[in-house]
Each structure stands twice: as C-alpha cells, then as structure tokens.
Scaffold this motif. Structure first.
Motif, PDB file in Angstrom:
ATOM      1  N   THR A  40       0.829  -1.198   0.000  1.00 25.03           N
ATOM      2  CA  THR A  40       0.000   0.000   0.000  1.00 25.03           C
ATOM      3  C   THR A  40       0.865   1.250   0.000  1.00 25.03           C
TER       4      THR A  40
ATOM      5  N   LYS B 260      -3.333   3.811  -1.057  1.00 23.81           N
ATOM      6  CA  LYS B 260      -3.618   3.256  -2.378  1.00 23.81           C
ATOM      7  C   LYS B 260      -2.949   1.887  -2.487  1.00 23.81           C
TER       8      LYS B 260
ATOM      9  N   ALA C 299      -8.480   0.726  -6.210  1.00 17.43           N
ATOM     10  CA  ALA C 299      -7.280   1.550  -6.061  1.00 17.43           C
ATOM     11  C   ALA C 299      -7.655   3.018  -5.907  1.00 17.43           C
ATOM     12  N   GLY C 300      -8.864   3.266  -5.475  1.00 14.85           N
ATOM     13  CA  GLY C 300      -9.357   4.628  -5.317  1.00 14.85           C
ATOM     14  C   GLY C 300     -10.767   4.732  -5.865  1.00 14.85           C
TER      15      GLY C 300
ATOM     16  N   THR D 262      -4.459  -1.061 -14.131  1.00 15.12           N
ATOM     17  CA  THR D 262      -5.289  -0.145 -13.348  1.00 15.12           C
ATOM     18  C   THR D 262      -6.083   0.729 -14.305  1.00 15.12           C
TER      19      THR D 262
END
Length: 344
Positions: free
Chosen positions: A97, A120, A135-136, A164
């Motif tokens: 993270t 994140k 991831a957000g 991502t």
C-alpha cells in the motif's frame, strides 16, 4: 527388451525429479501462483538507486532512492528532474500500500513512523490471474498476467502485470521477482507514457547540497558555503547536518560537545524544530552581537534546507536562554537573508 525399458523408466523419472529439486528446470510462476509473495516482487533493500528511462513525457525519466526502511515500511524518494516526491509504502497483511505521497520534498525527513488512515493498494495477494481490488474512487486494479515478458535496457524479465483502469486512462505496472517495478505504461486519449528500468546501482547514497550559513571572518555579516552531503538509508538529518556544521564552519556554530537532541519538520505548522544540548549555550563564549549571528546562521541553514520561514530552537527541551537572549518555546527564529555578505 521390454524388461530393460521398464527398468530404465524409473531411472529417468528419478533424474527428472532430481533436476527439478536442484533448480535446473525453471519454475513457472503460473504453476505456483498460490505461493507467490509480494515481498518477492517488492524487495526492500537499503542504499539502492533505481534509474528509469522515460518516453512520451519530459518527466517520465526518474531516479528512485531508498530514504528509510523500518517495520515493513519503506520511504522512497523520486527525482524526475522537475520535483522530488517522497512516498511511504507499507507491506502488510498480504498487500503493498502507498500510504503517503508528498511532492516538492527536497529535505530529509522520516515519515515512516506517522499514522495514516488511507492508502492506495498497489499489489494484493493472492497473486493470481484476475485478482482485483479498488485503487481509489472509480479506479480498479487487476492482475492481468503472472509471466509477462518485459524487455528493458537492464535486461529481460518475466513479470507480474497489474492493470489499473480509471476515467482518465489505463496504467500497466510490471513487477519482476527480486527487482520490484521494472516498467510502467500509462495511456489514454492521445497519449502514452512509459518508464522502464535502465539501471540498478547498489551502495549508492543520496547526495544533496546544503547551504551552510555562518558568521563571516569579521563577525559582522553572514557568509555561506554550499556543501555536498551524503545520506545512506536510515541516516538521520540531525546527525549528518550536525557533523557537516562542525566540520566546515569558520566559527563554531555548534561546539564539539554540542549535540542535536532532536531535529524535525512540523508539517502542520510549516516549521522546523531543533533541540540542542546545554553545551550549545555554556560553550558559546560570545557577545550579544555574535550570538545573534550564530542563531541567525542556524535559522537560515535549517530554514533554507527545509524550505520554511520559522525555526524553533530549544535547549534540552526548554527555552533557549543565555545572558543576552531569551527565546520562549513558542517564539521562532525567522529566516532572514538581509545580512548576507555580498560576494566579492
């Protein structure tokens, strides 16, 4: 003849098993997905410099240093020629993270011990195909390959691919065993930017330039000298700066016996705090005017290095007090360049 073949088969099987045990037959990541660990793909190693070659953007090339590492956390420093960014990563509970990312951080400060509420996720176990995570907000990361071939100037790797996706585009990150990130590709409407590992240098300290302020030879103005200082992983700024000041000052800004008890950056107050041992006062032997220059030297040196205007000075945890000057604990020294000696 058939009997000889039957006797020969166990021998072949034994040789094959022995070769596998000795590592002569390559172990494929896809066959051992359940055994893959993040620490294998993100090793935390001290005093290593990673250099990446970029394409598609002037800031895609960058260098990464390891500032600090402790208790499963690592603080990295990235210099892309435009800014220096400090990040704190944590490897815990089967996930990597990014806890913090701070731009424009040109000074040395250990952020690994602070508390962070959010972060994140960059990698998450199990390291299996199709494993995904958030991831957000509106951003999703997915492992899209365990054995992707990545060609780099530093060599060819078999890497884990993490894709991502978000509203602004897609990023592909490639992590190779025993190396960490070897390539990143970001792409969207009308752009594609990549950063690829080109060199890994071991036993490489971070070199910074510190502007040291000190009274001039006449004891009237302040003078400056730029000094190159080296920081190894886990070196504290207070130790390196104290040694530098003691070695290079024309006058003794810090006496030989003076110790820096604490030196830290206060992000909320945008200030620096330094606590010195009592020898700073008892061994100074200076008049009021020269003492003022010494204090201004400390304020300017630290304020310039940390990029702040306020420097708080205490002595053994209490207010600074000499026969000439008293500073309350909440009274900062101000950075002031008005008394700098003009160059000849």
């Amino acid at each position: 003849m058939h009997m000889k073949r039957l006797l020969f088969m166990p021998l072949i099987l034994l040789l094959v098993l022995s070769a596998c045990k000795d590592g002569n037959i390559a172990e494929q990541p896809g066959n051992t997905a359940g055994m893959l660990k993040i620490e294998d793909y993100y090793p935390i190693t001290e005093n290593v410099k990673y250099i990446y070659k970029g394409e598609g953007n002037e800031f895609a090339s960058y260098r990464v240093y390891i500032d600090y590492m402790s208790n499963g956390r690592v603080q990295t420093r990235t210099n892309n020629g435009g800014t220096e960014t400090v990040k704190v990563m944590e490897l815990k509970n089967g996930q990597l993270t990014e806890l913090m990312s701070r731009n424009e951080t040109y000074f040395r400060e250990n952020f690994t011990g602070k508390e962070y509420s959010n972060g994140k996720i960059l990698l998450k176990e199990p390291l299996n195909d199709s494993n995904s995570w958030s991831a957000g907000e509106g951003i999703k990361s997915t492992i899209t390959g365990l054995d992707k071939e990545v060609v780099t100037p530093h060599g060819n790797y078999r890497a884990i691919e993490v894709t991502t996706e978000g509203s602004k585009g897609t990023t592909l990150d490639y992590y190779a065993k025993d190396v960490r990130l070897v390539k990143s590709v970001s792409k969207g409407d009308g752009y594609e930017i990549s950063s690829t590992i080109s060199s890994i240098e071991k036993d490489m300290p971070l070199t910074q330039t510190v502007t040291l302020f000190h009274p001039d030879i006449d004891g009237v103005n302040l003078d400056t000298v730029d000094v190159q200082v080296n920081f190894k992983t886990n070196d504290e700024a207070k130790d390196v700066i104290a040694e530098t000041i003691k070695e290079l000052s024309v006058y003794e800004i810090l006496s030989t016996n003076t110790k820096i008890n604490k030196l830290y950056f206060d992000e909320k107050k945008e200030s620096v705090h330094i606590d010195l041992s009592k020898e700073f006062v008892t061994e100074m032997n200076a008049g009021a005017s020269f003492e003022g220059l010494v204090l201004q030297s400390i304020a300017n040196t630290l304020g310039t290095y940390y990029g702040v205007q306020n420097v708080f000075l205490t002595v053994d945890g209490g207010p600074y007090e000499s026969g000439h000057i008293l500073l309350n604990e909440d009274e900062p020294l101000k950075v002031d360049y008005s008394n700098i000696k003009a160059p000849k």
